[in-house]
Design a protein around this motif. Structure first.
Motif, mmCIF file in Angstrom:
data_model
loop_
_atom_site.group_PDB
_atom_site.id
_atom_site.type_symbol
_atom_site.label_atom_id
_atom_site.label_comp_id
_atom_site.label_asym_id
_atom_site.label_seq_id
_atom_site.Cartn_x
_atom_site.Cartn_y
_atom_site.Cartn_z
ATOM 1 N N GLN A 49 -15.687 41.343 52.176
ATOM 2 C CA GLN A 49 -14.427 41.963 51.751
ATOM 3 C C GLN A 49 -13.660 42.489 52.959
ATOM 4 O O GLN A 49 -12.442 42.314 53.053
ATOM 5 N N TYR A 54 -5.321 42.017 43.527
ATOM 6 C CA TYR A 54 -6.629 42.592 43.846
ATOM 7 C C TYR A 54 -6.771 44.000 43.296
ATOM 8 O O TYR A 54 -7.825 44.373 42.762
ATOM 9 N N MET A 71 -12.455 40.111 45.353
ATOM 10 C CA MET A 71 -13.084 41.042 44.423
ATOM 11 C C MET A 71 -14.589 40.778 44.294
ATOM 12 O O MET A 71 -15.391 41.715 44.196
ATOM 13 N N ARG A 105 -9.844 44.631 40.549
ATOM 14 C CA ARG A 105 -10.990 45.481 40.872
ATOM 15 C C ARG A 105 -11.214 46.572 39.824
ATOM 16 O O ARG A 105 -12.290 47.173 39.761
#
Length: 201
Positions: free
Chosen positions: A28, A100, A21, A104
């Protein structure tokens, strides 16, 4: 075994989801590829890879002997340890992705507000960020636990006779002893346990 795998997947997966994140877009993408890459390989192939790594003459035992951690190779296969290591590696993405997806969507301004009000980083994490990430923890934990309950390939190849998983036990009763009734009963128990967990969450 399923509970242990779920706990280890959480301990390893939570920091990885947080790193994913906080990383830049380039990192990423790199990390996402590293996490998704195992899905492109068969579970059977990954299990055999772990068997090579964990064998008495495998890479892990060789390194531990050379570094002086142990005097002689230790038994990492055909026992609970090998089963848990192999299953944790395979289950890890199922924990990371739910975490995740929740992380996020947490507003970064909430952490900034906690700092402004005098909270230390660990206090802001425990009182603000972690409670907001609990849906991902529960979702990932439930997914990993349910899949682990019925897991077959890795426990069958890396486990021992003293810690049989239910799926391995069913396969043995059907193929070797032809105990269809007991196997059916075990299958119903496994299904009932899964449905109970889903209904509770």
């Amino acid at each position: 075994i399923a509970a242990t795998v779920t706990l280890l997947a959480f301990i390893i997966g939570y920091p990885m989801a947080g790193l994913l994140m906080c990383a830049s877009k380039l990192w990423q993408r790199i990390l996402m590829v590293c996490i998704i890459l195992p899905f492109w390989t068969s579970v059977l192939v990954r299990t055999y890879a772990w068997m090579v790594l964990l064998g008495r003459r495998g890479l892990i035992n060789t390194l531990m002997v050379q570094l002086g951690i142990v005097d002689q190779p230790i038994q990492l296969l055909f026992n609970t340890t090998g089963t848990i290591i192999g299953m944790t590696h395979i289950m890890l993405p199922y924990m990371i992705f739910p975490l995740y997806s929740v992380m996020r969507n947490i507003d970064p301004k909430l952490m900034s507000a906690a700092y402004t009000l005098g909270a230390k980083p660990w206090q802001a994490f425990l009182k603000v960020f972690f409670p907001l990430s609990l849906p991902g923890v529960f979702g990932g934990g439930l997914l990993v636990f349910i899949i682990s309950l019925g897991f077959f390939i890795t426990p069958a190849l890396m486990g021992g006779q003293q810690d049989l998983m239910v799926a391995v036990l069913i396969e043995g009763r059907v193929m070797e002893l032809l105990q269809w009734g007991l196997s059916a009963a075990l299958g119903i128990v496994l299904l009932a346990a899964t449905l109970l967990l889903v209904s509770l969450v």
